[in-house]
Design a protein around this motif. Structure first.
Motif, PDB file in Angstrom:
ATOM      1  N   LEU A 152       0.863  -1.162   0.000  1.00  0.00           N
ATOM      2  CA  LEU A 152       0.000   0.000   0.000  1.00  0.00           C
ATOM      3  C   LEU A 152       0.906   1.220   0.000  1.00  0.00           C
ATOM      4  O   LEU A 152       1.720   1.379   0.909  1.00  0.00           O
ATOM      5  CB  LEU A 152      -0.879  -0.016   1.255  1.00  0.00           C
ATOM      6  CG  LEU A 152      -1.897   1.093   1.425  1.00  0.00           C
ATOM      7  CD1 LEU A 152      -2.917   1.069   0.284  1.00  0.00           C
ATOM      8  CD2 LEU A 152      -2.605   0.929   2.762  1.00  0.00           C
ATOM      9  N   PRO A 153       0.809   2.057  -1.023  1.00  0.00           N
ATOM     10  CA  PRO A 153       1.676   3.239  -1.044  1.00  0.00           C
ATOM     11  C   PRO A 153       1.460   4.087   0.201  1.00  0.00           C
ATOM     12  O   PRO A 153       0.363   4.108   0.753  1.00  0.00           O
ATOM     13  CB  PRO A 153       1.224   3.997  -2.297  1.00  0.00           C
ATOM     14  CG  PRO A 153       0.524   2.993  -3.132  1.00  0.00           C
ATOM     15  CD  PRO A 153      -0.075   1.998  -2.180  1.00  0.00           C
ATOM     16  N   VAL A 208      -9.456  -7.217   7.235  1.00  0.00           N
ATOM     17  CA  VAL A 208      -8.372  -7.383   6.268  1.00  0.00           C
ATOM     18  C   VAL A 208      -7.387  -8.438   6.767  1.00  0.00           C
ATOM     19  O   VAL A 208      -6.965  -8.410   7.927  1.00  0.00           O
ATOM     20  CB  VAL A 208      -7.624  -6.049   6.051  1.00  0.00           C
ATOM     21  CG1 VAL A 208      -6.437  -6.234   5.108  1.00  0.00           C
ATOM     22  CG2 VAL A 208      -8.569  -4.974   5.525  1.00  0.00           C
ATOM     23  N   LEU A 209      -7.021  -9.346   5.876  1.00  0.00           N
ATOM     24  CA  LEU A 209      -5.946 -10.302   6.118  1.00  0.00           C
ATOM     25  C   LEU A 209      -4.869 -10.050   5.077  1.00  0.00           C
ATOM     26  O   LEU A 209      -5.150 -10.032   3.879  1.00  0.00           O
ATOM     27  CB  LEU A 209      -6.433 -11.754   5.994  1.00  0.00           C
ATOM     28  CG  LEU A 209      -5.340 -12.830   5.991  1.00  0.00           C
ATOM     29  CD1 LEU A 209      -4.606 -12.876   7.331  1.00  0.00           C
ATOM     30  CD2 LEU A 209      -5.925 -14.191   5.629  1.00  0.00           C
ATOM     31  N   ARG A 232       3.833  -5.413   6.307  1.00  0.00           N
ATOM     32  CA  ARG A 232       3.903  -4.921   7.687  1.00  0.00           C
ATOM     33  C   ARG A 232       3.526  -3.432   7.744  1.00  0.00           C
ATOM     34  O   ARG A 232       2.788  -3.001   8.628  1.00  0.00           O
ATOM     35  CB  ARG A 232       5.290  -5.151   8.264  1.00  0.00           C
ATOM     36  CG  ARG A 232       5.591  -6.605   8.552  1.00  0.00           C
ATOM     37  CD  ARG A 232       6.958  -6.765   9.243  1.00  0.00           C
ATOM     38  NE  ARG A 232       7.204  -8.154   9.546  1.00  0.00           N
ATOM     39  CZ  ARG A 232       7.978  -8.961   8.818  1.00  0.00           C
ATOM     40  NH1 ARG A 232       8.598  -8.506   7.736  1.00  0.00           N
ATOM     41  NH2 ARG A 232       8.150 -10.216   9.168  1.00  0.00           N
ATOM     42  N   LEU A 233       4.035  -2.668   6.797  1.00  0.00           N
ATOM     43  CA  LEU A 233       3.702  -1.239   6.749  1.00  0.00           C
ATOM     44  C   LEU A 233       2.224  -1.022   6.423  1.00  0.00           C
ATOM     45  O   LEU A 233       1.573  -0.153   7.010  1.00  0.00           O
ATOM     46  CB  LEU A 233       4.583  -0.523   5.729  1.00  0.00           C
ATOM     47  CG  LEU A 233       6.061  -0.420   6.088  1.00  0.00           C
ATOM     48  CD1 LEU A 233       6.863   0.159   4.916  1.00  0.00           C
ATOM     49  CD2 LEU A 233       6.263   0.418   7.339  1.00  0.00           C
ATOM     50  N   ALA A 234       1.695  -1.801   5.490  1.00  0.00           N
ATOM     51  CA  ALA A 234       0.271  -1.692   5.137  1.00  0.00           C
ATOM     52  C   ALA A 234      -0.600  -2.009   6.347  1.00  0.00           C
ATOM     53  O   ALA A 234      -1.589  -1.316   6.611  1.00  0.00           O
ATOM     54  CB  ALA A 234      -0.063  -2.615   3.973  1.00  0.00           C
ATOM     55  N   ALA A 235      -0.240  -3.058   7.088  1.00  0.00           N
ATOM     56  CA  ALA A 235      -1.001  -3.416   8.281  1.00  0.00           C
ATOM     57  C   ALA A 235      -0.979  -2.274   9.292  1.00  0.00           C
ATOM     58  O   ALA A 235      -2.006  -1.957   9.907  1.00  0.00           O
ATOM     59  CB  ALA A 235      -0.439  -4.695   8.899  1.00  0.00           C
ATOM     60  N   GLY A 263      -4.228  -0.285  10.415  1.00  0.00           N
ATOM     61  CA  GLY A 263      -4.525  -0.351  11.847  1.00  0.00           C
ATOM     62  C   GLY A 263      -4.658   1.035  12.462  1.00  0.00           C
ATOM     63  O   GLY A 263      -5.553   1.290  13.282  1.00  0.00           O
ATOM     64  N   THR A 264      -3.786   1.952  12.060  1.00  0.00           N
ATOM     65  CA  THR A 264      -3.847   3.323  12.560  1.00  0.00           C
ATOM     66  C   THR A 264      -5.160   4.000  12.174  1.00  0.00           C
ATOM     67  O   THR A 264      -5.684   4.824  12.921  1.00  0.00           O
ATOM     68  CB  THR A 264      -2.652   4.141  12.023  1.00  0.00           C
ATOM     69  OG1 THR A 264      -1.450   3.539  12.516  1.00  0.00           O
ATOM     70  CG2 THR A 264      -2.707   5.584  12.452  1.00  0.00           C
TER      71      THR A 264
END
Length: 97
Positions: A24-25, A38-39, A55-58, A62-63
């Motif tokens: 995800l950009p 989301v998985l 990891r960054l997309a999650a 999440g934020t």
């Protein structure tokens, strides 16, 4: 990646999302679709898109208030493994039924 972007931007309201080896950009994430579970599944040995991308997309999702599960598979490259497909099936059954 298209579906991940569409949910993160709030353009799609769907029942659930499974993303394999995606990214995800770095962009603002809209909370409009935060009710979409989301998985993210990513191979630890992925040399095409590093697992850090999931990891960054999650973290981004999440934020913004999304319920996100992240599954990084040991010994897996840029592919959909049998274990990853099973994880996705279980997630979709749990999320949609």
């Amino acid at each position: 990646m298209v579906a991940l972007d569409a949910v993160a931007s709030g353009r799609w309201q769907i029942g659930a999302l499974v993303g394999f080896s995606g990214l995800l950009p770095p962009q603002p994430v809209s909370p409009a679709s935060r009710n979409v579970p989301v998985l993210l599944v990513h191979g630890e040995d992925d040399r095409t898109i590093p697992p850090l991308a999931s990891r960054l997309a999650a973290a981004q999702l999440g934020t913004a208030g999304f319920k996100v599960e992240l599954h990084v598979e040991r010994g897996t490259g840029h592919t959909i493994s049998t274990a990853g497909a099973q994880k996705a099936l279980s997630f979709l059954k749990k999320s949609l039924l």
